[in-house]
Design a protein around this motif. Structure first.
Motif, PDB file in Angstrom:
ATOM      1  N   ARG A  84      -6.058  -6.391  -6.311  1.00 16.41           N
ATOM      2  CA  ARG A  84      -7.375  -6.602  -5.705  1.00 16.41           C
ATOM      3  C   ARG A  84      -7.454  -5.883  -4.369  1.00 16.41           C
ATOM      4  O   ARG A  84      -6.430  -5.578  -3.764  1.00 16.41           O
ATOM      5  N   TRP A 106      -4.950  -3.735  -0.114  1.00 20.55           N
ATOM      6  CA  TRP A 106      -4.707  -3.857  -1.546  1.00 20.55           C
ATOM      7  C   TRP A 106      -3.592  -4.865  -1.761  1.00 20.55           C
ATOM      8  O   TRP A 106      -2.555  -4.813  -1.097  1.00 20.55           O
ATOM      9  N   ASN A 116      -1.384  -7.065  -4.904  1.00 23.92           N
ATOM     10  CA  ASN A 116      -1.102  -7.121  -6.332  1.00 23.92           C
ATOM     11  C   ASN A 116      -0.020  -8.156  -6.587  1.00 23.92           C
ATOM     12  O   ASN A 116       1.003  -8.184  -5.919  1.00 23.92           O
ATOM     13  N   ASP A 152      -2.226 -14.065 -10.291  1.00 25.10           N
ATOM     14  CA  ASP A 152      -3.558 -14.463  -9.836  1.00 25.10           C
ATOM     15  C   ASP A 152      -3.524 -15.533  -8.752  1.00 25.10           C
ATOM     16  O   ASP A 152      -4.167 -15.400  -7.715  1.00 25.10           O
ATOM     17  N   THR A 187      -5.232 -14.046  -0.355  1.00 28.60           N
ATOM     18  CA  THR A 187      -6.587 -13.750   0.124  1.00 28.60           C
ATOM     19  C   THR A 187      -6.990 -14.743   1.199  1.00 28.60           C
ATOM     20  O   THR A 187      -7.510 -14.366   2.247  1.00 28.60           O
TER      21      THR A 187
END
Lengths: 353, 263
Positions: free
Chosen positions: B138, B178, B180, B183, B190
């Motif tokens: 993301r 970025w 990775n 999830d 985040t």
């Protein structure tokens, strides 16, 4: 029209709203009110309510407007339809187009446009509630919004009007004084006292203009103080020490950019051992540097930083009294076209009634 | 005190030869150009509180393909200026008819700024170690002014983020990050990055973030982070992170002591 007061100034020398002739209306500002804008400011000045937003520097379209060597500052002054008693027709008018032009030019000498060739800095000043002197209020708010957006500027801009009622000069006109007074003279200036906007509605003698400009200087001085206070207190809620620590870190990283790059790249499977060694070395250097620099810094903080603000004030004070009529006359010419200015202000009066 | 909050036009120093970034000289005195924090160590400079990213040479940034021309990929850089990546700057030889097979509109790429001309024509390059097309993970955006905070002293914060979240992290100078990993790890990361951005004033943030990611007091999920599962990339980079983190911690401590003394 019939609500024209008989006297604007009473026997005690007080105006309709209780101010003295050289007093500005109370002003409150709040910065960073819009989350989507790069910089914003909400300002109330007496009964004026103005919201300023800054976007950019960003890409400029259409391309033909781009300037190869500097950024374009696009200023949009707009009065909300509900900002005056009788709803005004929304959208740009002759008056607002003109104010937009001259207000944008008021920032000409301070914004470092040459840093962003080909880009645009958009400034939107929305008048939510109007009560005489909206263009000056909008400029004061726009300055703070520009600063909030992190746009490099040589200094702040403040704006204030002077006018004539009952044959006497008064600072920062209110609604009745604006509508029924004899003259209105909005002025914007930089901290150095350089006049960047000057328009006039009505008639004033040369002496009155000179005296009026001096009054505006005093008014702008107060506005600069309010602006500075707002800027310095924006981070007042957080512990100042902590902000400074963060700054230290930022400076640290900024000075050692090459290192941080290396560190970032590690994630991309660079041979581990070598870079570790390198990093350790670099960091060791870092420490040493740090300590040395600290000493140096101490040496010159003692005698300088403390004085900085005082000196600025001193300078400012001198400037204010020193700049005389001659210079003002010059700046009048290049800052705006007077006949238009005069018309437009009458216009404001008409619309607002 | 050798640092303080300054506003544009504020007098910083009378030694014009000490003028650094974020300042200007007038009549032999240095004034601030920006709203930020002045730093009087060595040269006088000002670090702004906010502002847009402006491309400069050698920066690693994360960009997005917005157009493909016969010889260039045109990239959106998060600044007022688009970047150009010429086919010859792609690591492999690419025929111009096949450019879209390698990178198409919408793809995100890590590139290095090769050169920036006076007219702000930004030339990019992928012939650098670390450049690659981002096919998974993301991208999070933070204010470019906060990037140093996300990296930390000599990369301390970034190491903590990588280690404690089991994610791969790359911080672009243009404020795009970025990440990775799995999830739920990425979700936590985040949140952590958002914390860094909003609470960047708090001291000891690196530790706080570490605790958060480990599922400490404020942690919401604390299930499986402790079992260090080998993630494809993380396995290798974890080890060196350990060391860099140690050293940068030490630097952190030293710096903090220093600043306390001066205060």
């Amino acid at each position: 029209m019939s609500d024209k007061p008989e006297k604007f100034i009473d026997e005690n020398g007080l105006r309709l709203d209780g101010r003295r002739v050289d007093e500005i209306r109370p002003m409150t500002v709040e910065m960073g009110v819009l989350s989507r804008a790069d910089g914003s400011c909400y300002l109330e000045w007496g009964n004026n309510k103005v919201l300023a937003a800054v976007y950019g520097p960003r890409e400029l379209h259409p391309r033909r407007l781009q300037r190869p060597s500097e950024a374009l500052v696009r200023y949009r002054y707009n009065m909300a339809a509900f900002s005056v008693e009788d709803r005004i027709r929304p959208g740009p008018s002759r008056r607002s187009t003109e104010i937009s032009k001259v207000s944008g030019e008021a920032f000409e000498p301070v914004v470092m446009k040459q840093f962003y060739p080909g880009a645009v800095i958009d400034v939107f000043a929305e008048v939510l509630q109007a009560d005489a002197g909206t263009r000056t209020a909008a400029i004061n708010a726009a300055t703070l919004a520009l600063v909030d957006a992190g746009i490099p500027m040589k200094g702040l801009v403040a704006s204030c009007a002077v006018g004539k009622v009952d044959g006497q000069l008064v600072l920062d006109l209110n609604k009745p004084e604006d509508n029924y007074g004899d003259a209105d003279l909005p002025i914007a200036m930089t901290e150095d006292g350089e006049i960047t906007l000057l328009q006039m509605d009505g008639n004033l003698t040369a002496d009155e203009i000179a005296k009026g400009i001096e009054m505006v200087r005093k008014g702008c001085e107060q506005i600069f103080a309010i602006q500075k206070e707002a800027l310095l207190s924006k981070f007042g809620t957080a512990d100042e020490e902590e902000i400074l620590k963060e700054a230290e870190l930022q400076a640290e990283v900024a000075t050692s950019e090459d290192e941080s790059e290396d560190v970032e790249v590690i994630s991309e499977t660079v041979s581990e051992a070598e870079i570790q060694a390198e990093d350790d070395e670099l960091e060791a250097e870092d420490e040493d540097e740090d300590i040395e620099l600290q000493d140096e810094a101490e040496a010159f903080t003692d005698d300088e930083v403390g004085d900085a603000s005082d000196e600025a004030e001193d300078l400012f004070g001198e400037d204010v009294s020193e700049f005389e009529i001659t210079e003002n006359a010059e700046s009048e010419d290049d800052s705006s076209s007077e006949p238009e200015g005069a018309e437009s202000d009458e216009d404001e009066g008409e619309k607002n009634e | 005190m050798d640092r303080n909050i300054v506003i544009p036009g504020q007098l910083l120093s009378e030694k014009k030869e000490m003028a650094g970034p974020g300042t200007y000289v007038k009549d032999g005195n240095i004034y601030s150009l920006l709203y930020g924090v002045a730093n009087f160590k060595g040269r006088v400079s000002v670090v702004p509180f906010s502002g847009k990213y402006i491309p400069s040479r050698k920066d690693f940034i994360i960009v997005k393909v917005i157009d493909v021309t016969p010889s260039n990929w045109i990239m959106e850089t998060g600044s007022p200026y688009d970047g150009l990546l010429h086919v010859s700057e792609f690591p492999k030889r690419v025929d111009s008819s096949e450019m879209r097979k390698f990178m198409d509109i919408g793809d995100s790429v890590v590139v290095r700024v090769k050169d920036v001309s006076k007219a702000m024509k930004v030339e990019l390059s992928m012939r650098e170690q670390g450049s690659k097309v981002l096919r998974q993970g993301r991208i999070i955006e933070v204010m470019p002014a906060k990037v140093p905070r996300v990296i930390g002293h000599g990369g301390s914060m970034v190491s903590v983020l990588k280690k404690e979240s089991n994610c791969d992290v790359f911080v672009g100078k243009n404020g795009r990050i970025w990440i990775n990993g799995r999830d739920n790890d990425m979700d936590r990361l985040t949140t952590a990055i958002e914390m860094i951005e909003s609470e960047s004033h708090i001291s000891g943030l690196t530790d706080k973030i570490g605790i958060f990611l480990r599922g400490g007091p404020e942690g919401t999920e604390s299930s499986d982070e402790e079992q260090l599962v080998d993630e494809e990339v993380a396995g290798v980079s974890l080890e060196d992170d350990d060391v860099t983190e140690e050293t940068s911690r030490k630097v952190d401590v030293l710096l903090e002591n220093d600043s306390e003394e001066t205060d």
